[in-house]
Design a protein around this motif. Structure first.
Motif, mmCIF file in Angstrom:
data_model
loop_
_atom_site.group_PDB
_atom_site.id
_atom_site.type_symbol
_atom_site.label_atom_id
_atom_site.label_comp_id
_atom_site.label_asym_id
_atom_site.label_seq_id
_atom_site.Cartn_x
_atom_site.Cartn_y
_atom_site.Cartn_z
ATOM 1 N N ARG A 1 0.809 -1.213 0.000
ATOM 2 C CA ARG A 1 0.000 0.000 0.000
ATOM 3 C C ARG A 1 0.849 1.273 0.000
ATOM 4 N N THR A 2 1.996 1.238 0.675
ATOM 5 C CA THR A 2 2.836 2.428 0.726
ATOM 6 C C THR A 2 3.871 2.463 -0.393
ATOM 7 N N GLN A 3 4.215 1.268 -0.898
ATOM 8 C CA GLN A 3 5.273 1.141 -1.909
ATOM 9 C C GLN A 3 6.640 1.545 -1.346
ATOM 10 N N HIS A 4 6.821 1.329 -0.040
ATOM 11 C CA HIS A 4 8.090 1.636 0.612
ATOM 12 C C HIS A 4 8.606 0.403 1.352
ATOM 13 N N VAL A 5 9.880 0.458 1.776
ATOM 14 C CA VAL A 5 10.457 -0.630 2.551
ATOM 15 C C VAL A 5 9.806 -0.662 3.936
ATOM 16 N N VAL A 6 9.560 -1.869 4.442
ATOM 17 C CA VAL A 6 8.902 -2.044 5.741
ATOM 18 C C VAL A 6 9.755 -2.960 6.606
ATOM 19 N N VAL A 7 9.920 -2.598 7.881
ATOM 20 C CA VAL A 7 10.740 -3.396 8.787
ATOM 21 C C VAL A 7 9.952 -3.758 10.039
ATOM 22 N N LEU A 8 10.335 -4.885 10.633
ATOM 23 C CA LEU A 8 9.828 -5.282 11.947
ATOM 24 C C LEU A 8 11.008 -5.219 12.899
ATOM 25 N N GLY A 9 10.885 -4.418 13.946
ATOM 26 C CA GLY A 9 11.978 -4.258 14.890
ATOM 27 C C GLY A 9 11.605 -4.749 16.268
ATOM 28 N N THR A 10 12.605 -5.166 17.023
ATOM 29 C CA THR A 10 12.371 -5.589 18.401
ATOM 30 C C THR A 10 13.575 -5.205 19.244
ATOM 31 N N LYS A 11 13.415 -5.193 20.533
ATOM 32 C CA LYS A 11 14.508 -4.848 21.441
ATOM 33 C C LYS A 11 15.431 -6.049 21.596
ATOM 34 N N ASN A 12 16.712 -5.823 21.397
ATOM 35 C CA ASN A 12 17.725 -6.859 21.579
ATOM 36 C C ASN A 12 18.844 -6.251 22.417
ATOM 37 N N GLY A 13 18.799 -6.502 23.729
ATOM 38 C CA GLY A 13 19.766 -5.882 24.629
ATOM 39 C C GLY A 13 19.580 -4.381 24.662
ATOM 40 N N ASP A 14 20.641 -3.647 24.362
ATOM 41 C CA ASP A 14 20.591 -2.182 24.374
ATOM 42 C C ASP A 14 20.366 -1.609 22.985
ATOM 43 N N GLU A 15 19.890 -2.432 22.066
ATOM 44 C CA GLU A 15 19.690 -1.995 20.692
ATOM 45 C C GLU A 15 18.326 -2.420 20.162
ATOM 46 N N ALA A 16 17.933 -1.780 19.064
ATOM 47 C CA ALA A 16 16.754 -2.208 18.309
ATOM 48 C C ALA A 16 17.268 -2.991 17.110
ATOM 49 N N GLU A 17 16.706 -4.160 16.862
ATOM 50 C CA GLU A 17 17.177 -5.013 15.768
ATOM 51 C C GLU A 17 16.055 -5.259 14.772
ATOM 52 N N TYR A 18 16.373 -5.183 13.474
ATOM 53 C CA TYR A 18 15.400 -5.470 12.432
ATOM 54 C C TYR A 18 15.365 -6.983 12.198
ATOM 55 N N VAL A 19 14.246 -7.610 12.559
ATOM 56 C CA VAL A 19 14.140 -9.065 12.446
ATOM 57 C C VAL A 19 13.344 -9.498 11.216
ATOM 58 N N GLN A 20 12.682 -8.559 10.550
ATOM 59 C CA GLN A 20 12.018 -8.823 9.274
ATOM 60 C C GLN A 20 12.147 -7.560 8.423
ATOM 61 N N VAL A 21 12.397 -7.746 7.136
ATOM 62 C CA VAL A 21 12.488 -6.616 6.212
ATOM 63 C C VAL A 21 11.762 -6.976 4.922
ATOM 64 N N ILE A 22 10.828 -6.135 4.508
ATOM 65 C CA ILE A 22 10.140 -6.295 3.224
ATOM 66 C C ILE A 22 10.579 -5.135 2.335
ATOM 67 N N ARG A 23 11.267 -5.475 1.250
ATOM 68 C CA ARG A 23 11.789 -4.433 0.373
ATOM 69 C C ARG A 23 11.283 -4.654 -1.046
ATOM 70 N N LEU A 24 10.587 -3.667 -1.590
ATOM 71 C CA LEU A 24 10.170 -3.728 -2.981
ATOM 72 C C LEU A 24 11.379 -3.478 -3.876
ATOM 73 N N LYS A 25 11.399 -4.076 -5.049
ATOM 74 C CA LYS A 25 12.564 -4.000 -5.928
ATOM 75 C C LYS A 25 12.938 -2.569 -6.293
ATOM 76 N N LYS A 26 11.938 -1.704 -6.398
ATOM 77 C CA LYS A 26 12.224 -0.335 -6.835
ATOM 78 C C LYS A 26 12.567 0.613 -5.679
ATOM 79 N N SER A 27 12.612 0.081 -4.445
ATOM 80 C CA SER A 27 12.873 0.947 -3.296
ATOM 81 C C SER A 27 14.265 1.552 -3.361
ATOM 82 N N PRO A 28 14.379 2.880 -3.153
ATOM 83 C CA PRO A 28 15.698 3.528 -3.162
ATOM 84 C C PRO A 28 16.417 3.420 -1.821
ATOM 85 N N ILE A 29 15.766 2.809 -0.823
ATOM 86 C CA ILE A 29 16.357 2.666 0.502
ATOM 87 C C ILE A 29 17.134 1.354 0.558
ATOM 88 N N HIS A 30 18.458 1.442 0.669
ATOM 89 C CA HIS A 30 19.295 0.244 0.629
ATOM 90 C C HIS A 30 20.099 0.021 1.911
#
Length: 267
Positions: A108-137
Protein backbone atom coordinates in the motif's frame (compact mmCIF):
# COMPACT_ATOMS: atom_id res chain seq x y z
CA UNK A 1 36.07 -10.47 3.02
CA UNK A 2 34.62 -10.84 6.48
CA UNK A 3 36.95 -11.57 9.36
CA UNK A 4 36.63 -12.00 13.10
CA UNK A 5 36.99 -8.26 13.71
CA UNK A 6 34.09 -7.43 11.39
CA UNK A 7 31.90 -10.04 13.07
CA UNK A 8 32.76 -8.63 16.49
CA UNK A 9 32.00 -5.11 15.28
CA UNK A 10 28.54 -6.14 14.15
CA UNK A 11 27.76 -7.61 17.54
CA UNK A 12 28.90 -4.75 19.71
CA UNK A 13 32.36 -6.16 20.44
CA UNK A 14 31.22 -9.31 22.24
CA UNK A 15 33.09 -12.54 21.58
CA UNK A 16 31.23 -14.66 19.05
CA UNK A 17 32.09 -18.27 18.21
CA UNK A 18 32.96 -18.21 14.50
CA UNK A 19 31.05 -21.37 13.57
CA UNK A 20 27.90 -20.11 15.31
CA UNK A 21 28.16 -16.73 13.58
CA UNK A 22 28.56 -18.36 10.17
CA UNK A 23 25.60 -20.68 10.70
CA UNK A 24 23.33 -17.82 11.75
CA UNK A 25 24.53 -15.50 8.97
CA UNK A 26 23.94 -18.25 6.41
CA UNK A 27 20.34 -18.72 7.57
CA UNK A 28 19.80 -14.95 7.52
CA UNK A 29 21.14 -14.81 3.96
CA UNK A 30 18.68 -17.51 2.87
CA UNK A 31 15.90 -15.49 4.50
CA UNK A 32 16.94 -12.40 2.53
CA UNK A 33 17.18 -13.98 -0.93
CA UNK A 34 14.52 -16.72 -0.47
CA UNK A 35 15.88 -19.04 -3.16
CA UNK A 36 18.34 -21.93 -3.48
CA UNK A 37 22.00 -20.94 -3.15
CA UNK A 38 25.25 -22.53 -4.26
CA UNK A 39 28.43 -22.85 -2.22
CA UNK A 40 30.05 -20.16 -4.36
CA UNK A 41 27.19 -17.70 -3.82
CA UNK A 42 27.25 -18.10 -0.04
CA UNK A 43 31.04 -17.94 0.04
CA UNK A 44 31.21 -14.73 -2.02
CA UNK A 45 28.35 -12.96 -0.28
CA UNK A 46 29.40 -13.72 3.29
CA UNK A 47 33.14 -13.72 2.73
CA UNK A 48 33.84 -17.26 3.95
CA UNK A 49 36.52 -19.51 2.42
CA UNK A 50 34.86 -21.76 -0.15
CA UNK A 51 36.09 -24.95 1.52
CA UNK A 52 34.69 -23.83 4.90
CA UNK A 53 31.41 -22.82 3.29
CA UNK A 54 31.06 -26.23 1.65
CA UNK A 55 31.72 -27.99 4.97
CA UNK A 56 29.25 -25.71 6.77
CA UNK A 57 26.42 -26.30 4.28
CA UNK A 58 27.01 -30.06 4.28
CA UNK A 59 26.88 -30.07 8.08
CA UNK A 60 23.58 -28.17 8.03
CA UNK A 61 22.24 -30.77 5.60
CA UNK A 62 23.29 -33.57 7.97
CA UNK A 63 21.57 -31.79 10.84
CA UNK A 64 18.35 -31.45 8.83
CA UNK A 65 18.31 -27.67 8.39
CA UNK A 66 19.19 -27.60 4.69
CA UNK A 67 18.49 -29.81 1.68
CA UNK A 68 21.01 -30.38 -1.11
CA UNK A 69 20.08 -30.58 -4.79
CA UNK A 70 22.99 -32.55 -6.27
CA UNK A 71 21.87 -31.96 -9.86
CA UNK A 72 21.74 -28.15 -9.56
CA UNK A 73 24.48 -28.01 -6.91
CA UNK A 74 22.57 -25.76 -4.54
CA UNK A 75 21.12 -25.72 -1.04
CA UNK A 76 17.79 -24.64 0.46
CA UNK A 77 16.36 -24.54 4.03
CA UNK A 78 14.07 -27.35 5.19
CA UNK A 79 10.80 -26.93 7.08
CA UNK A 80 12.72 -27.25 10.35
CA UNK A 81 13.94 -23.67 10.01
CA UNK A 82 10.57 -21.81 10.07
CA UNK A 83 9.22 -24.21 12.69
CA UNK A 84 12.03 -23.52 15.16
CA UNK A 85 10.55 -20.39 16.69
CA UNK A 86 6.88 -20.75 15.84
CA UNK A 87 6.07 -22.01 19.34
CA UNK A 88 7.30 -18.80 21.03
CA UNK A 89 4.50 -16.58 19.80
CA UNK A 90 2.08 -18.67 17.73
CA UNK A 91 -0.61 -15.98 17.66
CA UNK A 92 1.74 -13.65 15.78
CA UNK A 93 4.07 -15.90 13.83
CA UNK A 94 2.40 -19.31 13.65
CA UNK A 95 -0.12 -18.39 10.96
CA UNK A 96 2.04 -15.96 9.02
CA UNK A 97 0.13 -12.94 10.35
CA UNK A 98 3.25 -10.82 10.67
CA UNK A 99 4.37 -11.48 7.11
CA UNK A 100 0.91 -10.62 5.79
CA UNK A 101 0.87 -7.41 7.83
CA UNK A 102 4.30 -6.26 6.64
CA UNK A 103 3.56 -7.14 3.02
CA UNK A 104 0.22 -5.32 3.13
CA UNK A 105 1.88 -2.15 4.40
CA UNK A 106 4.65 -2.46 1.81
CA UNK A 107 2.18 -2.92 -1.04
CA UNK A 108 0.00 0.00 0.00
CA UNK A 109 2.84 2.43 0.73
CA UNK A 110 5.27 1.14 -1.91
CA UNK A 111 8.09 1.64 0.61
CA UNK A 112 10.46 -0.63 2.55
CA UNK A 113 8.90 -2.04 5.74
CA UNK A 114 10.74 -3.40 8.79
CA UNK A 115 9.83 -5.28 11.95
CA UNK A 116 11.98 -4.26 14.89
CA UNK A 117 12.37 -5.59 18.40
CA UNK A 118 14.51 -4.85 21.44
CA UNK A 119 17.72 -6.86 21.58
CA UNK A 120 19.77 -5.88 24.63
CA UNK A 121 20.59 -2.18 24.37
CA UNK A 122 19.69 -2.00 20.69
CA UNK A 123 16.75 -2.21 18.31
CA UNK A 124 17.18 -5.01 15.77
CA UNK A 125 15.40 -5.47 12.43
CA UNK A 126 14.14 -9.07 12.45
CA UNK A 127 12.02 -8.82 9.27
CA UNK A 128 12.49 -6.62 6.21
CA UNK A 129 10.14 -6.29 3.22
CA UNK A 130 11.79 -4.43 0.37
CA UNK A 131 10.17 -3.73 -2.98
CA UNK A 132 12.56 -4.00 -5.93
CA UNK A 133 12.22 -0.33 -6.83
CA UNK A 134 12.87 0.95 -3.30
CA UNK A 135 15.70 3.53 -3.16
CA UNK A 136 16.36 2.67 0.50
CA UNK A 137 19.29 0.24 0.63
CA UNK A 138 20.87 0.82 4.06
CA UNK A 139 18.19 -1.22 5.84
CA UNK A 140 18.75 -4.98 5.92
CA UNK A 141 17.81 -8.01 7.98
CA UNK A 142 19.75 -8.07 11.24
CA UNK A 143 20.51 -4.33 11.16
CA UNK A 144 20.84 -2.91 14.67
CA UNK A 145 20.20 0.64 15.81
CA UNK A 146 20.84 2.29 19.21
CA UNK A 147 17.72 2.42 21.37
CA UNK A 148 18.39 6.00 22.36
CA UNK A 149 19.09 7.51 18.95
CA UNK A 150 16.85 5.71 16.46
CA UNK A 151 13.19 5.92 15.52
CA UNK A 152 12.45 2.24 16.13
CA UNK A 153 14.38 2.41 19.38
CA UNK A 154 12.34 5.39 20.52
CA UNK A 155 8.94 3.76 19.95
CA UNK A 156 10.13 0.58 21.67
CA UNK A 157 11.28 2.67 24.62
CA UNK A 158 7.93 4.45 24.71
CA UNK A 159 6.45 1.20 26.03
CA UNK A 160 8.56 1.48 29.21
CA UNK A 161 7.88 3.70 32.19
CA UNK A 162 9.97 6.87 32.53
CA UNK A 163 11.87 5.28 35.43
CA UNK A 164 12.75 2.23 33.32
CA UNK A 165 13.82 4.45 30.43
CA UNK A 166 16.09 6.50 32.67
CA UNK A 167 17.68 3.39 34.11
CA UNK A 168 18.30 1.87 30.67
CA UNK A 169 19.69 5.08 29.14
CA UNK A 170 22.09 5.60 32.04
CA UNK A 171 23.36 2.08 31.50
CA UNK A 172 23.75 2.71 27.75
CA UNK A 173 25.64 5.95 28.45
CA UNK A 174 27.92 4.23 30.96
CA UNK A 175 28.96 1.50 28.53
CA UNK A 176 28.98 3.47 25.27
CA UNK A 177 32.06 3.56 23.05
CA UNK A 178 34.35 6.59 23.61
CA UNK A 179 33.47 8.02 20.19
CA UNK A 180 29.72 7.78 20.78
CA UNK A 181 27.91 10.81 22.27
CA UNK A 182 25.90 10.32 25.42
CA UNK A 183 22.11 10.38 25.24
CA UNK A 184 20.52 13.38 26.98
CA UNK A 185 18.39 11.33 29.39
CA UNK A 186 16.23 14.21 30.64
CA UNK A 187 15.43 15.50 27.13
CA UNK A 188 14.79 11.99 25.81
CA UNK A 189 12.31 11.14 28.58
CA UNK A 190 10.52 14.46 28.16
CA UNK A 191 10.15 13.90 24.41
CA UNK A 192 8.62 10.43 24.91
CA UNK A 193 5.35 12.05 26.02
CA UNK A 194 4.77 13.31 22.47
CA UNK A 195 5.70 9.94 20.97
CA UNK A 196 3.24 8.15 23.25
CA UNK A 197 0.50 10.68 22.49
CA UNK A 198 0.95 10.43 18.71
CA UNK A 199 1.48 6.67 18.74
CA UNK A 200 4.38 6.86 16.29
CA UNK A 201 7.66 8.63 15.62
CA UNK A 202 9.09 10.15 12.45
CA UNK A 203 12.89 10.20 12.23
CA UNK A 204 14.78 11.74 9.31
CA UNK A 205 18.46 11.96 8.35
CA UNK A 206 19.55 10.20 11.55
CA UNK A 207 21.36 7.17 10.14
CA UNK A 208 21.64 8.06 6.45
CA UNK A 209 21.21 11.60 5.17
CA UNK A 210 18.23 11.81 2.86
CA UNK A 211 16.36 8.86 4.42
CA UNK A 212 13.59 8.71 7.00
CA UNK A 213 11.55 6.17 8.94
CA UNK A 214 8.08 6.24 10.50
CA UNK A 215 8.02 3.79 13.42
CA UNK A 216 4.96 2.53 15.28
CA UNK A 217 4.67 0.05 18.17
CA UNK A 218 2.43 -2.99 18.03
CA UNK A 219 -0.68 -3.01 20.23
CA UNK A 220 0.37 -3.92 23.77
CA UNK A 221 -2.09 -6.83 24.04
CA UNK A 222 -0.37 -8.79 21.28
CA UNK A 223 2.83 -9.94 22.93
CA UNK A 224 4.90 -9.66 26.09
CA UNK A 225 7.85 -8.95 23.81
CA UNK A 226 8.20 -5.48 22.30
CA UNK A 227 7.75 -5.11 18.54
CA UNK A 228 7.58 -2.09 16.26
CA UNK A 229 6.88 -1.73 12.56
CA UNK A 230 8.65 0.89 10.48
CA UNK A 231 8.23 2.33 6.99
CA UNK A 232 11.34 3.77 5.35
CA UNK A 233 11.56 6.18 2.41
CA UNK A 234 13.55 9.21 1.20
CA UNK A 235 13.22 12.14 3.60
CA UNK A 236 11.22 14.37 1.26
CA UNK A 237 8.82 11.52 0.42
CA UNK A 238 8.22 10.45 3.99
CA UNK A 239 7.66 14.01 5.19
CA UNK A 240 5.24 14.72 2.36
CA UNK A 241 3.34 11.44 2.88
CA UNK A 242 3.51 11.25 6.68
CA UNK A 243 -0.25 11.34 7.34
CA UNK A 244 -1.07 8.83 4.61
CA UNK A 245 1.64 6.38 5.71
CA UNK A 246 0.55 6.61 9.35
CA UNK A 247 -3.07 5.97 8.34
CA UNK A 248 -2.11 2.90 6.31
CA UNK A 249 0.05 1.52 9.12
CA UNK A 250 -2.75 1.93 11.66
CA UNK A 251 -5.35 0.39 9.36
CA UNK A 252 -3.22 -2.66 8.64
CA UNK A 253 -2.20 -3.15 12.28
CA UNK A 254 -5.85 -3.10 13.33
CA UNK A 255 -6.84 -5.37 10.42
CA UNK A 256 -4.20 -7.98 11.23
CA UNK A 257 -3.61 -7.58 14.97
CA UNK A 258 -6.14 -5.27 16.54
CA UNK A 259 -8.87 -6.11 18.98
CA UNK A 260 -12.37 -4.87 18.33
CA UNK A 261 -12.55 -1.35 19.65
CA UNK A 262 -8.79 -1.12 20.20
CA UNK A 263 -7.26 2.28 19.50
CA UNK A 264 -3.90 1.65 17.80
CA UNK A 265 -2.55 4.95 19.10
CA UNK A 266 -2.80 3.65 22.68
CA UNK A 267 0.13 1.24 22.92
Amino acid sequence: MKDAHQTLAKTGGHHIVKSVARTCETLVYFDEVRRPLSVVEVSKKLGYPQSSTSALLKSMVSLGFLTHDARNKNYFPTERVPLLGSWMNPDLFGEGIIQRLLKAIAQRTQHVVVLGTKNGDEAEYVQVIRLKKSPIHHISLGTRRPLGTSGVGRVLMSRFSDEEVCRLLRKINAYRAPDKPAVDVKAFVASLAETRAKGYYLSTDQVVKGAGLISMPFPSHQSSRLFAVGVGAPTDVIQRSENEIVRIMREEIVRHLGKKGHDPRVC
